[in-house]
Write a protein that holds these residues in place. Structure first.
Motif, short mmCIF file in Angstrom:
data_model
loop_
_atom_site.label_atom_id
_atom_site.label_comp_id
_atom_site.label_asym_id
_atom_site.label_seq_id
_atom_site.Cartn_x
_atom_site.Cartn_y
_atom_site.Cartn_z
N LEU A 5 0.84 -1.19 0.00
CA LEU A 5 0.00 0.00 0.00
C LEU A 5 0.87 1.24 0.00
CD1 LEU A 5 -2.77 -0.79 2.66
CD2 LEU A 5 -3.00 -0.88 0.17
N SER A 6 0.35 2.33 -0.55
CA SER A 6 1.00 3.64 -0.42
C SER A 6 0.57 4.27 0.90
CB SER A 6 0.56 4.55 -1.57
OG SER A 6 0.89 4.01 -2.82
N VAL A 112 2.20 -4.38 3.83
CA VAL A 112 3.40 -3.55 3.89
C VAL A 112 3.05 -2.18 3.32
CG1 VAL A 112 5.78 -3.21 3.12
CG2 VAL A 112 4.95 -5.52 3.68
N ILE A 113 3.17 -1.15 4.14
CA ILE A 113 2.93 0.22 3.69
C ILE A 113 4.28 0.83 3.34
CG2 ILE A 113 1.99 2.48 4.29
CD1 ILE A 113 0.31 1.02 6.47
N LEU A 114 4.43 1.27 2.12
CA LEU A 114 5.68 1.89 1.68
C LEU A 114 5.70 3.36 2.11
CD1 LEU A 114 5.75 0.36 -1.92
CD2 LEU A 114 6.91 -0.50 0.14
N SER A 115 6.88 3.86 2.44
CA SER A 115 6.98 5.22 2.98
C SER A 115 8.28 5.87 2.56
CB SER A 115 6.90 5.17 4.51
OG SER A 115 7.32 6.40 5.10
N GLY A 116 8.20 7.15 2.16
CA GLY A 116 9.41 7.87 1.80
C GLY A 116 10.34 8.03 2.97
N TYR A 130 4.68 13.15 9.60
CA TYR A 130 5.72 13.62 8.67
C TYR A 130 5.09 13.89 7.31
CZ TYR A 130 5.62 9.30 5.93
OH TYR A 130 5.23 8.27 5.09
N ARG A 131 5.84 14.51 6.45
CA ARG A 131 5.49 14.64 5.04
C ARG A 131 6.78 14.45 4.25
NH1 ARG A 131 1.32 17.51 2.57
NH2 ARG A 131 1.41 17.36 0.31
N LEU A 132 6.85 13.39 3.48
CA LEU A 132 7.99 13.14 2.61
C LEU A 132 7.58 12.10 1.59
CD1 LEU A 132 10.97 13.77 2.00
CD2 LEU A 132 11.59 11.82 3.43
N GLU A 133 7.14 12.56 0.44
CA GLU A 133 6.70 11.64 -0.60
C GLU A 133 7.89 10.97 -1.26
OE1 GLU A 133 3.61 13.39 -3.16
OE2 GLU A 133 3.46 14.98 -1.66
N MET A 134 7.67 9.74 -1.70
CA MET A 134 8.77 8.96 -2.26
C MET A 134 9.39 9.63 -3.48
SD MET A 134 10.55 6.22 -1.69
CE MET A 134 9.64 4.99 -0.77
N GLY A 135 8.61 10.37 -4.23
CA GLY A 135 9.12 11.02 -5.43
C GLY A 135 9.89 12.31 -5.18
N THR A 136 10.03 12.70 -3.93
CA THR A 136 10.73 13.95 -3.60
C THR A 136 12.20 13.87 -4.01
OG1 THR A 136 9.28 14.29 -1.69
CG2 THR A 136 11.32 15.55 -1.75
N GLU A 177 4.36 5.71 -7.96
CA GLU A 177 5.41 6.46 -7.27
C GLU A 177 6.06 5.62 -6.17
OE1 GLU A 177 5.88 10.34 -4.29
OE2 GLU A 177 3.97 9.97 -5.31
N TYR A 178 5.25 4.89 -5.43
CA TYR A 178 5.79 4.10 -4.32
C TYR A 178 6.22 2.71 -4.76
CZ TYR A 178 4.76 7.77 -1.08
OH TYR A 178 4.78 8.97 -0.43
N ALA A 179 5.45 2.08 -5.63
CA ALA A 179 5.79 0.73 -6.08
C ALA A 179 7.17 0.72 -6.74
CB ALA A 179 4.74 0.22 -7.05
N LYS A 180 7.49 1.80 -7.43
CA LYS A 180 8.78 1.90 -8.12
C LYS A 180 9.96 1.72 -7.17
CE LYS A 180 11.36 5.42 -10.76
NZ LYS A 180 11.27 6.82 -11.29
#
Length: 261
Positions: A5-6, A112-116, A130-136, A177-180
């Protein structure tokens, strides 16, 4: 079978967490890596965070304060289970607040939750806001962005989680964005994608809001059904969705529903 999950941008730290559930909360697995990112972020001022993440001034100031307050020590006061902290469309579909003890146990073993920031989170892992997207595009050391920072770490974790499985399977319910960040060449598992389409205005299409919610609905359905095979997913029927065998492939399952025009 593991479900990806994202995370969500929106967070809920207002709704009380039942004491019995708070007592079961777990420590995130990649705290050292998260701390490394915080060590970089805590030197950013609001203007720099606003520019980096395209945030409004108030949101940038909020997240600068969050980075400054972040701690390696996770407590009831500064954190809550991730599946209850995230509050976006996916998590409205997941409805984790209604899980019973057996649901939580299954979810902890299979979601499993993916997180930046945290890399990977189990549903009961404590989450500080927090705020931090994986694509940052955050440079960290020799890495130009978070994909470089995490490298094969997330795939290695997924491999380790399924090391004893005869036929490891990942059901990807995360955004691209996260699966990558996790579905790399080093991943050994079979990856199954779920596609959710709605019929509206005379055509079938993926509608972002509905598709995000449907990912949460699928995760919830798997958890409540204790589903552990790809074949079992074909029975998913939450909120009017139905499996479309003619449109599907072995690793790409299509579900459709008719919306009122």
């Amino acid at each position: 079978m593991l479900l990806l999950l994202s995370p969500a941008k929106s967070l809920d730290y207002e709704t009380p967490v039942p004491p019995a559930l708070a007592a079961r909360a777990t420590r995130p697995l990649m705290v050292d890596q998260a701390a490394g990112l915080i060590d970089v972020l805590k030197h950013f001022n609001p203007a720099q965070v606003s520019s980096l993440m395209d945030l409004s001034d108030p949101l940038a100031q909020l997240n600068v304060a969050r980075y400054g307050a972040w701690s390696r020590r996770f407590t009831d006061a500064n954190s809550r289970p991730a599946a209850l902290a995230f509050n976006g469309d996916v998590y409205e579909g997941l409805q984790a607040s209604s899980f019973d003890d057996e649901d939580w146990a299954f979810a902890q073993d299979h979601v499993v939750i993916l997180s930046g920031l945290y890399g990977v989170l189990r549903p009961l892992d404590r989450l500080q806001p927090y705020r931090l997207e994986m694509g940052t595009r955050l440079p960290v050391g020799t890495s130009k962005d978070l994909y470089g920072y995490w490298g094969d770490t997330l795939a290695a974790y997924l491999n380790q989680r399924q090391a004893r499985a005869a036929t490891p399977v990942i059901v990807n319910l995360a955004s691209q964005e996260y699966a990558k960040a996790a579905l790399r060449k080093s991943l050994k598992a079979r990856v199954v994608e779920c596609v959710f389409e709605d019929h509206k205005n005379g055509q079938w299409k993926i509608i972002s809001f509905h598709a995000k919610r449907a990912r949460g609905l699928m995760a919830r359905w798997i958890i409540r059904q204790r589903a552990q095979s790809v074949a079992a997913l074909e029975a998913f029927d939450s909120e009017g969705y139905a499996f479309q065998p003619a449109l599907s492939e072995p690793d790409r399952l299509v579900f459709r529903r008719q919306l009122a025009d």
